[in-house]
Motif scaffolding. Structure first.
Motif, PDB file in Angstrom:
ATOM      1  N   LEU A  98     -38.051 -70.082 -37.333  1.00  0.00           N
ATOM      2  CA  LEU A  98     -37.653 -68.854 -38.027  1.00  0.00           C
ATOM      3  C   LEU A  98     -38.024 -67.634 -37.209  1.00  0.00           C
ATOM      4  CD1 LEU A  98     -38.751 -69.394 -41.748  1.00  0.00           C
ATOM      5  CD2 LEU A  98     -36.430 -69.179 -40.908  1.00  0.00           C
ATOM      6  N   ALA A  99     -37.112 -66.680 -37.148  1.00  0.00           N
ATOM      7  CA  ALA A  99     -37.397 -65.453 -36.403  1.00  0.00           C
ATOM      8  C   ALA A  99     -36.701 -64.269 -37.039  1.00  0.00           C
ATOM      9  CB  ALA A  99     -36.892 -65.596 -34.965  1.00  0.00           C
ATOM     10  N   THR A 100     -37.316 -63.092 -36.893  1.00  0.00           N
ATOM     11  CA  THR A 100     -36.592 -61.857 -37.168  1.00  0.00           C
ATOM     12  C   THR A 100     -35.958 -61.474 -35.831  1.00  0.00           C
ATOM     13  OG1 THR A 100     -38.169 -61.135 -38.870  1.00  0.00           O
ATOM     14  CG2 THR A 100     -36.763 -59.456 -37.907  1.00  0.00           C
ATOM     15  N   VAL A 101     -34.694 -61.090 -35.884  1.00  0.00           N
ATOM     16  CA  VAL A 101     -33.921 -60.902 -34.656  1.00  0.00           C
ATOM     17  C   VAL A 101     -34.350 -59.690 -33.821  1.00  0.00           C
ATOM     18  CG1 VAL A 101     -31.886 -62.067 -35.599  1.00  0.00           C
ATOM     19  CG2 VAL A 101     -32.130 -59.579 -35.851  1.00  0.00           C
ATOM     20  N   LYS A 102     -33.864 -59.687 -32.596  1.00  0.00           N
ATOM     21  CA  LYS A 102     -34.141 -58.604 -31.637  1.00  0.00           C
ATOM     22  C   LYS A 102     -33.796 -57.229 -32.220  1.00  0.00           C
ATOM     23  CE  LYS A 102     -35.002 -57.026 -27.514  1.00  0.00           C
ATOM     24  NZ  LYS A 102     -36.452 -56.967 -27.235  1.00  0.00           N
ATOM     25  N   GLY A 103     -34.692 -56.275 -31.998  1.00  0.00           N
ATOM     26  CA  GLY A 103     -34.442 -54.906 -32.457  1.00  0.00           C
ATOM     27  C   GLY A 103     -34.885 -54.654 -33.881  1.00  0.00           C
ATOM     28  N   ASP A 104     -35.409 -55.681 -34.513  1.00  0.00           N
ATOM     29  CA  ASP A 104     -35.751 -55.589 -35.936  1.00  0.00           C
ATOM     30  C   ASP A 104     -37.204 -56.012 -36.150  1.00  0.00           C
ATOM     31  OD1 ASP A 104     -35.692 -55.709 -38.756  1.00  0.00           O
ATOM     32  OD2 ASP A 104     -33.591 -56.326 -38.733  1.00  0.00           O
ATOM     33  N   VAL A 105     -37.994 -55.100 -36.729  1.00  0.00           N
ATOM     34  CA  VAL A 105     -39.413 -55.434 -36.937  1.00  0.00           C
ATOM     35  C   VAL A 105     -39.710 -55.808 -38.396  1.00  0.00           C
ATOM     36  CG1 VAL A 105     -40.150 -53.941 -35.027  1.00  0.00           C
ATOM     37  CG2 VAL A 105     -40.233 -53.056 -37.378  1.00  0.00           C
ATOM     38  N   HIS A 106     -38.691 -55.811 -39.252  1.00  0.00           N
ATOM     39  CA  HIS A 106     -38.921 -56.164 -40.664  1.00  0.00           C
ATOM     40  C   HIS A 106     -39.259 -57.659 -40.741  1.00  0.00           C
ATOM     41  CE1 HIS A 106     -36.379 -52.551 -40.963  1.00  0.00           C
ATOM     42  NE2 HIS A 106     -37.032 -52.317 -42.089  1.00  0.00           N
ATOM     43  N   ASP A 107     -40.488 -57.959 -41.164  1.00  0.00           N
ATOM     44  CA  ASP A 107     -40.844 -59.383 -41.199  1.00  0.00           C
ATOM     45  C   ASP A 107     -41.535 -59.818 -42.488  1.00  0.00           C
ATOM     46  OD1 ASP A 107     -43.311 -58.224 -40.832  1.00  0.00           O
ATOM     47  OD2 ASP A 107     -43.902 -59.515 -39.161  1.00  0.00           O
ATOM     48  N   ILE A 108     -41.608 -58.909 -43.470  1.00  0.00           N
ATOM     49  CA  ILE A 108     -42.300 -59.273 -44.717  1.00  0.00           C
ATOM     50  C   ILE A 108     -41.555 -60.430 -45.390  1.00  0.00           C
ATOM     51  CG2 ILE A 108     -42.896 -58.449 -47.038  1.00  0.00           C
ATOM     52  CD1 ILE A 108     -43.399 -55.667 -45.741  1.00  0.00           C
ATOM     53  N   GLY A 109     -40.243 -60.295 -45.506  1.00  0.00           N
ATOM     54  CA  GLY A 109     -39.431 -61.346 -46.139  1.00  0.00           C
ATOM     55  C   GLY A 109     -39.477 -62.639 -45.358  1.00  0.00           C
ATOM     56  N   ALA A 152     -32.441 -60.645 -40.620  1.00  0.00           N
ATOM     57  CA  ALA A 152     -32.038 -59.312 -40.146  1.00  0.00           C
ATOM     58  C   ALA A 152     -32.046 -58.368 -41.335  1.00  0.00           C
ATOM     59  CB  ALA A 152     -30.642 -59.364 -39.523  1.00  0.00           C
ATOM     60  N   LEU A 153     -32.724 -57.237 -41.188  1.00  0.00           N
ATOM     61  CA  LEU A 153     -32.821 -56.271 -42.298  1.00  0.00           C
ATOM     62  C   LEU A 153     -32.038 -55.001 -42.030  1.00  0.00           C
ATOM     63  CD1 LEU A 153     -34.626 -56.235 -45.035  1.00  0.00           C
ATOM     64  CD2 LEU A 153     -34.871 -58.173 -43.529  1.00  0.00           C
ATOM     65  N   LEU A 154     -31.518 -54.876 -40.821  1.00  0.00           N
ATOM     66  CA  LEU A 154     -30.779 -53.655 -40.484  1.00  0.00           C
ATOM     67  C   LEU A 154     -29.316 -54.026 -40.241  1.00  0.00           C
ATOM     68  CD1 LEU A 154     -33.350 -52.179 -37.925  1.00  0.00           C
ATOM     69  CD2 LEU A 154     -32.921 -51.320 -40.217  1.00  0.00           C
ATOM     70  N   THR A 155     -28.416 -53.163 -40.673  1.00  0.00           N
ATOM     71  CA  THR A 155     -26.999 -53.466 -40.420  1.00  0.00           C
ATOM     72  C   THR A 155     -26.760 -53.514 -38.908  1.00  0.00           C
ATOM     73  OG1 THR A 155     -26.652 -51.120 -40.847  1.00  0.00           O
ATOM     74  CG2 THR A 155     -26.010 -52.627 -42.576  1.00  0.00           C
ATOM     75  N   THR A 156     -27.568 -52.761 -38.162  1.00  0.00           N
ATOM     76  CA  THR A 156     -27.393 -52.726 -36.697  1.00  0.00           C
ATOM     77  C   THR A 156     -27.934 -53.980 -36.003  1.00  0.00           C
ATOM     78  OG1 THR A 156     -29.440 -51.452 -36.650  1.00  0.00           O
ATOM     79  CG2 THR A 156     -27.388 -50.218 -36.434  1.00  0.00           C
ATOM     80  N   VAL A 186     -27.582 -59.163 -45.430  1.00  0.00           N
ATOM     81  CA  VAL A 186     -26.833 -60.375 -45.065  1.00  0.00           C
ATOM     82  C   VAL A 186     -26.252 -61.026 -46.324  1.00  0.00           C
ATOM     83  CG1 VAL A 186     -27.088 -62.670 -44.006  1.00  0.00           C
ATOM     84  CG2 VAL A 186     -28.307 -60.702 -43.037  1.00  0.00           C
ATOM     85  N   THR A 187     -25.048 -61.561 -46.196  1.00  0.00           N
ATOM     86  CA  THR A 187     -24.373 -62.187 -47.347  1.00  0.00           C
ATOM     87  C   THR A 187     -23.806 -63.545 -46.943  1.00  0.00           C
ATOM     88  OG1 THR A 187     -22.269 -61.212 -46.683  1.00  0.00           O
ATOM     89  CG2 THR A 187     -23.586 -59.949 -48.267  1.00  0.00           C
ATOM     90  N   GLY A 188     -23.368 -64.275 -47.954  1.00  0.00           N
ATOM     91  CA  GLY A 188     -22.711 -65.551 -47.690  1.00  0.00           C
ATOM     92  C   GLY A 188     -21.432 -65.349 -46.888  1.00  0.00           C
ATOM     93  N   ARG A 189     -20.763 -64.236 -47.149  1.00  0.00           N
ATOM     94  CA  ARG A 189     -19.520 -63.939 -46.413  1.00  0.00           C
ATOM     95  C   ARG A 189     -19.792 -63.732 -44.941  1.00  0.00           C
ATOM     96  NH1 ARG A 189     -15.634 -59.434 -48.846  1.00  0.00           N
ATOM     97  NH2 ARG A 189     -14.655 -59.650 -46.820  1.00  0.00           N
ATOM     98  N   TRP A 190     -20.906 -63.023 -44.665  1.00  0.00           N
ATOM     99  CA  TRP A 190     -21.291 -62.790 -43.268  1.00  0.00           C
ATOM    100  C   TRP A 190     -21.596 -64.127 -42.588  1.00  0.00           C
ATOM    101  CZ3 TRP A 190     -21.201 -59.873 -39.145  1.00  0.00           C
ATOM    102  CH2 TRP A 190     -22.178 -59.990 -38.154  1.00  0.00           C
ATOM    103  N   ALA A 191     -22.325 -64.972 -43.299  1.00  0.00           N
ATOM    104  CA  ALA A 191     -22.678 -66.288 -42.742  1.00  0.00           C
ATOM    105  C   ALA A 191     -21.409 -67.061 -42.378  1.00  0.00           C
ATOM    106  CB  ALA A 191     -23.515 -67.078 -43.747  1.00  0.00           C
ATOM    107  N   ALA A 192     -20.428 -67.035 -43.309  1.00  0.00           N
ATOM    108  CA  ALA A 192     -19.180 -67.764 -43.063  1.00  0.00           C
ATOM    109  C   ALA A 192     -18.428 -67.145 -41.888  1.00  0.00           C
ATOM    110  CB  ALA A 192     -18.326 -67.737 -44.326  1.00  0.00           C
ATOM    111  N   ARG A 193     -18.448 -65.819 -41.834  1.00  0.00           N
ATOM    112  CA  ARG A 193     -17.697 -65.122 -40.778  1.00  0.00           C
ATOM    113  C   ARG A 193     -18.227 -65.439 -39.387  1.00  0.00           C
ATOM    114  NH1 ARG A 193     -17.396 -58.784 -41.073  1.00  0.00           N
ATOM    115  NH2 ARG A 193     -17.370 -58.616 -38.831  1.00  0.00           N
ATOM    116  N   ILE A 194     -19.544 -65.531 -39.255  1.00  0.00           N
ATOM    117  CA  ILE A 194     -20.108 -65.772 -37.916  1.00  0.00           C
ATOM    118  C   ILE A 194     -20.247 -67.271 -37.622  1.00  0.00           C
ATOM    119  CG2 ILE A 194     -21.315 -63.557 -37.902  1.00  0.00           C
ATOM    120  CD1 ILE A 194     -23.947 -65.074 -38.395  1.00  0.00           C
ATOM    121  N   GLY A 195     -19.999 -68.100 -38.642  1.00  0.00           N
ATOM    122  CA  GLY A 195     -20.077 -69.546 -38.415  1.00  0.00           C
ATOM    123  C   GLY A 195     -21.466 -70.131 -38.600  1.00  0.00           C
TER     124      GLY A 195
END
Ligand code: B12
Length: 216
Positions: A98-109, A152-156, A186-195
């Protein structure tokens, strides 16, 4: 069920950025045998979401957001210790990185997800926050995990989850791992869109999705 007045107090103290009180309530609830996840889900998550809304509307500023986040982190630490104790000895059920992605420091969740998965007998490699795609792939291969989960917690920074899918494909590794995505935007739609193979709304859903993906 935790008393609704205690829940209301816990939420209020977090919104008021009162770390001392937040910790006092968390410790008392757990000492009284209250469910740590219930406290998280009914008080602290709605509390930090309210802080986020106030920040988003310009009614609260970055220094206050940081103090509230520090109180939330302290509460999460207490909850995570309690969750780990609940886990006990269980048969191991799958390995997840598990990781929080690059550019994102939100890690509480992400840290809550790590704790709840561990409490459910899942082996978790916590790769931390602000982690680049290459490191995630390298570590997943090294630890021979079954699932890679990203937060990922940021739209960017959501695009980093797509980048991971592409990196796995170009390395010929896409079939070797299942992937799971999460984080507030993040949503289920996003998950489906990126595969991605799965989307989880919260930590409990994350545990369910691991079980589904591995059929354990
Ligand atoms: C706390 C917080 C911070 C803290 C983070 C501290 C930390 N160590 O995490 C600090 C103060 C550092 C911070 C900084 C910033 N933040 Co901030 N932050 C928040 C806030 C208020 C709460 C996030 C949180 O902890 N939620 C509680 C946890 C428990 O929920 P969660 O993360 O969603 O996780 C749950 C689920 O999503 C799921 N989940 C999450 N990940 C995963 C992964 C997997 C695999 C699975 C299965 C499940 C799963 O399970 C979790 C548990 O249930 C949000 C508001 C919000 N509502 O999200 C803003 C918010 C995310 N931040 C925001 C912004 C703008 C910033 C800054 C850019 C501010 C600035 N000007 O500097 C910086 C960015 C720093 C960076 N590069 O990352 C915006 C983002 C807007 C956008 N459109 O992208 C938000 C939405 C606030 C707002 N309304 O404007 N922030």
């Amino acid at each position: 069920m935790i008393d609704k007045d205690i829940i209301a107090q816990a939420k209020k103290q977090l919104v008021d950025q009162n770390k001392e009180k937040v910790l006092e309530i968390a410790n008392n609830v757990i000492a009284d045998g209250g469910d740590p996840l219930e406290l998280m889900d009914r008080a602290f998550i709605p509390g930090i979401n309210k802080v986020g809304d106030l920040f988003g509307r310009g009614q609260l500023f970055l220094p206050e957001l940081m103090v509230a986040a520090d109180a939330m982190q302290a509460a999460t630490d207490v909850i995570n210790v309690a969750l780990a104790k609940m886990g006990g000895k269980q048969e191991k059920k799958g390995k997840v990185a598990l990781a929080t992605v690059k550019g994102d420091v939100h890690d509480i969740g992400k840290c809550i997800v790590v704790s709840l998965m561990r409490a459910n007998g899942i082996t978790v490699f916590d790769l931390g926050r602000d982690v680049d795609t290459d490191t995630i792939v390298e570590q997943a291969v090294k630890e021979d995990v079954d699932i890679i989960g990203t937060s990922a917690l940021l739209t960017t920074t959501m695009g980093q989850q797509k980048k991971l899918e592409q990196a796995l494909k170009s390395a010929g590794l896409r079939d070797r791992f299942k992937t799971m995505v999460g984080g507030a935007p993040v949503t289920g739609r996003w998950a489906a869109r990126i595969g991605a193979d799965a989307y989880a709304e919260d930590a409990q859903d994350g545990v369910m999705k691991v079980k589904e993906l591995l059929a354990v």
